[in-house]
Scaffold this active site. Sequence first.
Site, mmCIF file in Angstrom:
data_model
loop_
_atom_site.group_PDB
_atom_site.id
_atom_site.type_symbol
_atom_site.label_atom_id
_atom_site.label_comp_id
_atom_site.label_asym_id
_atom_site.label_seq_id
_atom_site.Cartn_x
_atom_site.Cartn_y
_atom_site.Cartn_z
ATOM 1 N N ASP A 46 13.029 1.566 16.423
ATOM 2 C CA ASP A 46 14.451 1.761 16.712
ATOM 3 C C ASP A 46 14.580 2.126 18.183
ATOM 4 O O ASP A 46 14.484 3.293 18.561
ATOM 5 C CB ASP A 46 15.015 2.860 15.792
ATOM 6 C CG ASP A 46 16.504 3.103 16.032
ATOM 7 O OD1 ASP A 46 17.042 2.580 17.033
ATOM 8 O OD2 ASP A 46 17.108 3.838 15.232
ATOM 9 N N TYR A 51 -9.963 0.032 1.852
ATOM 10 C CA TYR A 51 -9.761 -0.192 3.288
ATOM 11 C C TYR A 51 -9.442 1.082 4.048
ATOM 12 O O TYR A 51 -8.715 1.936 3.561
ATOM 13 C CB TYR A 51 -8.591 -1.146 3.520
ATOM 14 C CG TYR A 51 -9.025 -2.570 3.712
ATOM 15 C CD1 TYR A 51 -9.925 -2.906 4.713
ATOM 16 C CD2 TYR A 51 -8.536 -3.577 2.907
ATOM 17 C CE1 TYR A 51 -10.334 -4.215 4.898
ATOM 18 C CE2 TYR A 51 -8.934 -4.897 3.085
ATOM 19 C CZ TYR A 51 -9.831 -5.206 4.078
ATOM 20 O OH TYR A 51 -10.225 -6.491 4.246
ATOM 21 N N HIS A 102 -3.328 -9.633 6.043
ATOM 22 C CA HIS A 102 -2.817 -8.267 6.192
ATOM 23 C C HIS A 102 -1.550 -8.372 7.026
ATOM 24 O O HIS A 102 -1.592 -8.922 8.131
ATOM 25 C CB HIS A 102 -3.778 -7.384 6.973
ATOM 26 C CG HIS A 102 -5.080 -7.132 6.301
ATOM 27 N ND1 HIS A 102 -5.254 -6.144 5.380
ATOM 28 C CD2 HIS A 102 -6.286 -7.741 6.424
ATOM 29 C CE1 HIS A 102 -6.505 -6.140 4.962
ATOM 30 N NE2 HIS A 102 -7.156 -7.098 5.578
ATOM 31 N N GLU A 118 26.004 -9.371 10.796
ATOM 32 C CA GLU A 118 26.641 -8.413 11.702
ATOM 33 C C GLU A 118 26.222 -8.660 13.150
ATOM 34 O O GLU A 118 25.147 -9.201 13.414
ATOM 35 C CB GLU A 118 26.257 -6.991 11.289
ATOM 36 C CG GLU A 118 27.052 -6.538 10.088
ATOM 37 C CD GLU A 118 26.455 -5.312 9.464
ATOM 38 O OE1 GLU A 118 27.164 -4.318 9.352
ATOM 39 O OE2 GLU A 118 25.277 -5.346 9.093
ATOM 40 N N ASP A 147 0.782 -1.234 0.000
ATOM 41 C CA ASP A 147 0.000 0.000 0.000
ATOM 42 C C ASP A 147 0.811 1.279 0.000
ATOM 43 O O ASP A 147 0.268 2.344 -0.293
ATOM 44 C CB ASP A 147 -0.986 0.008 1.174
ATOM 45 C CG ASP A 147 -2.243 -0.808 0.864
ATOM 46 O OD1 ASP A 147 -2.543 -1.006 -0.325
ATOM 47 O OD2 ASP A 147 -2.920 -1.231 1.822
ATOM 48 N N PHE A 157 19.511 -7.180 4.571
ATOM 49 C CA PHE A 157 19.905 -6.532 5.829
ATOM 50 C C PHE A 157 20.573 -7.541 6.769
ATOM 51 O O PHE A 157 21.285 -7.159 7.688
ATOM 52 C CB PHE A 157 18.682 -5.956 6.564
ATOM 53 C CG PHE A 157 18.085 -4.708 5.946
ATOM 54 C CD1 PHE A 157 18.244 -4.404 4.610
ATOM 55 C CD2 PHE A 157 17.334 -3.834 6.728
ATOM 56 C CE1 PHE A 157 17.675 -3.271 4.048
ATOM 57 C CE2 PHE A 157 16.760 -2.687 6.181
ATOM 58 C CZ PHE A 157 16.930 -2.411 4.840
HETATM 59 CU CU LIG Z 1 -8.988 -7.672 5.105
#
Ligand SMILES: [Cu+2]
Length: 807
Positions: A548, A491, A541, A687, A410, A683
Amino acid sequence: MARSPWSTKLPYLSLFVLLLSSSCLAAPNSPWMREARSRLAKSSQLSGPLSKRYANGSCDASGPVDFKAPKDNVWSGLTDIEAANVTRWLFLHSGLNLTNSSKAGEWDNTLLLVELNIPNKTDVLPYINGNASAPDRWAHVTLNMRATDEPVIADILVGPLPIDNVTTTWVPLEYPYTKKSSGTIRNLDADSDTTAEFRCNISATISDITLDLWNGTALCMDNDTLSIWGIDPVWQYDGKVTRWVQYWNYPTEELDAGTLLPLGLYFKTDETGRDPANWKFEGWYYNSVFYETTEAFREAYYSEGFEKLPANIAGDWSGTDRQGEASPMDGMPPPQGVKPGPARYSVDQEAKYVEWMDFSFYIGFTRDRGMALYDIKHKGQRVLYELSLQEALAHYAGSDQHQSGVAYLDTFYGFGPYAFELVPGYDCPTYASYMNTSFYVDEETHTHINSICFFEFDADYPMQRHSTGSYVANTKNVYFVVRSVSTVGNYDYMFSYEFYMDGSIKVTVRASGYIQSAYFAGNEDYGYQIHDALSGSMHDHVLNYKADFDILGEANTLQLTTFVPTTETYPWHDRPRNTMKLNRTLITSEDAGQIFYDGNGATQYRVINTDKPNKYGEYRGYRILPSEGTCHLTVQDSNNLEEAVHPFTHDLYVTKQKDTEPRSCHPYNGMDVYDPMIDFSKFFDGESVEQEDIVVWFNLGMHHLPHTGDLPNTVFTTAHSGVQFMPLNYYEGDISRQTRQMVRINYDEDDKGGKAVVKTFGAESVAECSVDMSVLSPDLSGYVGDVIVRKFPFDPNEPWEETDGCC
Ligand SMILES: [Cu+2]
Ligand SMILES: *[C@@H]1O[C@H](CO)[C@@H](O)[C@H](O)[C@H]1NC(C)=O
Ligand SMILES: *[C@@H]1O[C@H](CO)[C@@H](O)[C@H](O)[C@H]1NC(C)=O
Ligand SMILES: *[C@@H]1O[C@H](CO)[C@@H](O)[C@H](O)[C@H]1NC(C)=O
Ligand SMILES: *[C@@H]1O[C@H](CO)[C@@H](O)[C@H](O)[C@H]1NC(C)=O
Ligand SMILES: *[C@@H]1O[C@H](CO)[C@@H](O)[C@H](O)[C@H]1NC(C)=O
Ligand SMILES: *[C@@H]1O[C@H](CO)[C@@H](O)[C@H](O)[C@H]1NC(C)=O
Ligand SMILES: *[C@@H]1O[C@H](CO)[C@@H](O)[C@H](O)[C@H]1NC(C)=O
Ligand SMILES: *[C@@H]1O[C@H](CO)[C@@H](O)[C@H](O)[C@H]1NC(C)=O
Ligand SMILES: *[C@@H]1O[C@H](CO)[C@@H](O)[C@H](O)[C@H]1NC(C)=O
Ligand SMILES: *[C@@H]1O[C@H](CO)[C@@H](O)[C@H](O)[C@H]1NC(C)=O
Ligand SMILES: *[C@@H]1O[C@H](CO)[C@@H](O)[C@H](O)[C@H]1NC(C)=O
Ligand SMILES: *[C@@H]1O[C@H](CO)[C@@H](O)[C@H](O)[C@H]1NC(C)=O
């Protein structure tokens, strides 16, 4: 319509709201007033005594006090002047050969976005932690480079700001992306008008059939009563661009029920390249039969015994207006919250900075991801550097190509442009305060007024209580909410961040609006039949967030503490005992950084600072508690998403914080799913994440299996997901004991004289003041769409061009 007199606007009522006795109203020199001043002194001026009542008897329910953030908000958007200057510079000086968006065609270069480039954390920390100056401001610009056979979306940086004739430059924006392609990704949508025409031409070849089946046509004409749309992202097998589309009925009334009206006829096209002469029609699909040619479909259609399936047609069932028998007393006014005093929080509207109780944070807002929170502090100590949505995936499945092929990402559409004005009394309490949001589109800035709200709420349960034979102790659970709603197509996502007196923070998303349904034929294994010819199309969904954490500094570690079954022998017993104990482990490397939540909820996930033990030697930290049902993607190795799927495959991830990895997703990842702009899996390259600056990425979401109760709309009450961050061994005790909003009632004292003795703790209580009840029924006719500021040409004296409904 409704017959109850209560359903119309409430008459003006003046009601005396009796608050607690006025006897212990805090004097200006009382200890808690000094505390309030000193807490805020660093960053604000508190004006005057905290009066709660005007001379005329009205409650003073004024909004947040005028207030100045301690630092500039380095994550806030560009000013109008900055965006206008960047836009003008790009047109006149950049050599990018840009065309005014409103005049551009498919073969012209245009500007898609001008907004602030979120600065590197490395550059921001010296500013927010110390005396360094704010980092340079750069504009992040997205270009639609279409004046070429190989159209691309290009991200560039323009700056540093302010723009001038001498030093301003632009450079490709590449550092935040794993794809090293000078900030570009191919644009498979460059010819959207022509491909639409191409598909309408195909549709024209069977107008007789669509008229026969549904009395409608989809010809890209004004009299169309059908629409054709389909998979997203498009299939990208073997270097080809393959699209499947389906016929859909138009809603017959003004309500937006389009995604409930699939018609079950699909066709396939090859839309590779920019030359329409090379595009191909590749077949029809109807009632589980695939026809390679129109002739074959036509012959079958007109042959004896061809089964014509029913249509989905809008009706009362698909409309959201009230219908059915109203429940007893439902028309009478329900209880509503009122704010009997001034706001208990402070907002710097310009800096987009908020302080509530011991919490403070800055707000950022971008086109792609909408609202984000930065530098979230509790008691002056940063807990989170950033807390933000990254992407929302809706991955469908079905026996037909359309449902099978859909995996919406989205941010392609953007959460910013669809964060509309909130409805007071519905989206947020009538006493909430608001912030505007802005986003850039077509050389204009659009502002959605009042699209972020803030309010305190007294929960329907206390946060603490305890009863004994002689007393009951009880603490109110007053919390603070920051909220925005983005309606991305069908939605409506409601995003809330909630702050609690125990130092915890809750992140929730709720979903309402229209489901995207499926045609029922052949889809029994992929959903419930929920209407005449309708399947409630199963889908996942998955909403990826960035958290962070900075727990007592940047050097942090993710710790897992698990309840494990065990058999132990103890010296006090002659045989083993089956019991359980704790297993504490640290995640030390990114190699172990992709995590599924423990199925039985036996593991606690906690960000700690092992350099900062408490006085018992336990590490201080914040726990990540999935508290409202979360999920990751069910589909394995999604063919729709390929290498763009990685942020959705697990529940929790931990990586080392890097300026080159600020986001998990790019809005155009779907344009090249085999080689997306950001491949999150990259990513994880081994490390160390032990006492490093770490980032936690987590997923909220729902396995959504729509049922009849999703018609006409999914409801927020059951479609939700949430996670809480809670201090764990972080403070020496429960920090909420500091609140004054508590009571102890001693009811069994010898000398009580038949009355319980009520012990209060300095919660300011005022005499009666009158609440103007009309505030509970705000005039909603003031609701507006967006306000548009034209950027090119830009006239600061005449910035407002027009107001319209949307974007
Ligand atoms: Cu749904
Ligand atoms: C009472 O006075 C306040 C402050 O002057 C004002 O805002 C409010 O509208 C008044 N209320 C009524 C009912 O007149
Ligand atoms: C761009 O197009 C808009 C709409 O036609 C127009 O108002 C504006 O003046 C144009 N800008 C320039 C610089 O030509
Ligand atoms: C600039 O773009 C136009 C289309 O808007 C195109 O016709 C023209 O060739 C481009 N010029 C250059 C120098 O690329
Ligand atoms: C900020 O500057 C002041 C005065 O120059 C100095 O005393 C202080 O140590 C500096 N603080 C930091 C964090 O550098
Ligand atoms: C915008 O551009 C004008 C003209 O170049 C310049 O005078 C002004 O300082 C710029 N302002 C900002 C905020 O970039
Ligand atoms: C920038 O340069 C243009 C000509 O290239 C000139 O007309 C304009 O005045 C200059 N603007 C500033 C702020 O120097
Ligand atoms: C659609 O059909 C019209 C009329 O035959 C034709 O002129 C046009 O080129 C076609 N468009 C596409 C994209 O195929
Ligand atoms: C078919 O549609 C047309 C206009 O779109 C309408 O006038 C006509 O009544 C419809 N016929 C039927 C049988 O529904
Ligand atoms: C719309 O108009 C076109 C051209 O006039 C016609 O071919 C088509 O049948 C019409 N569609 C409907 C639904 O009436
Ligand atoms: C929100 O935008 C409106 C319209 O531009 C403006 O009048 C209002 O002052 C803005 N509110 C804030 C808090 O900036
Ligand atoms: C403790 O947890 C770690 C990591 O999950 C695991 O490798 C280890 O086997 C566990 N130890 C026990 C005793 O369960
Ligand atoms: C942010 O950090 C990256 C990696 O060090 C660097 O390449 C980039 O130039 C920095 N961005 C800005 C705007 O300073």
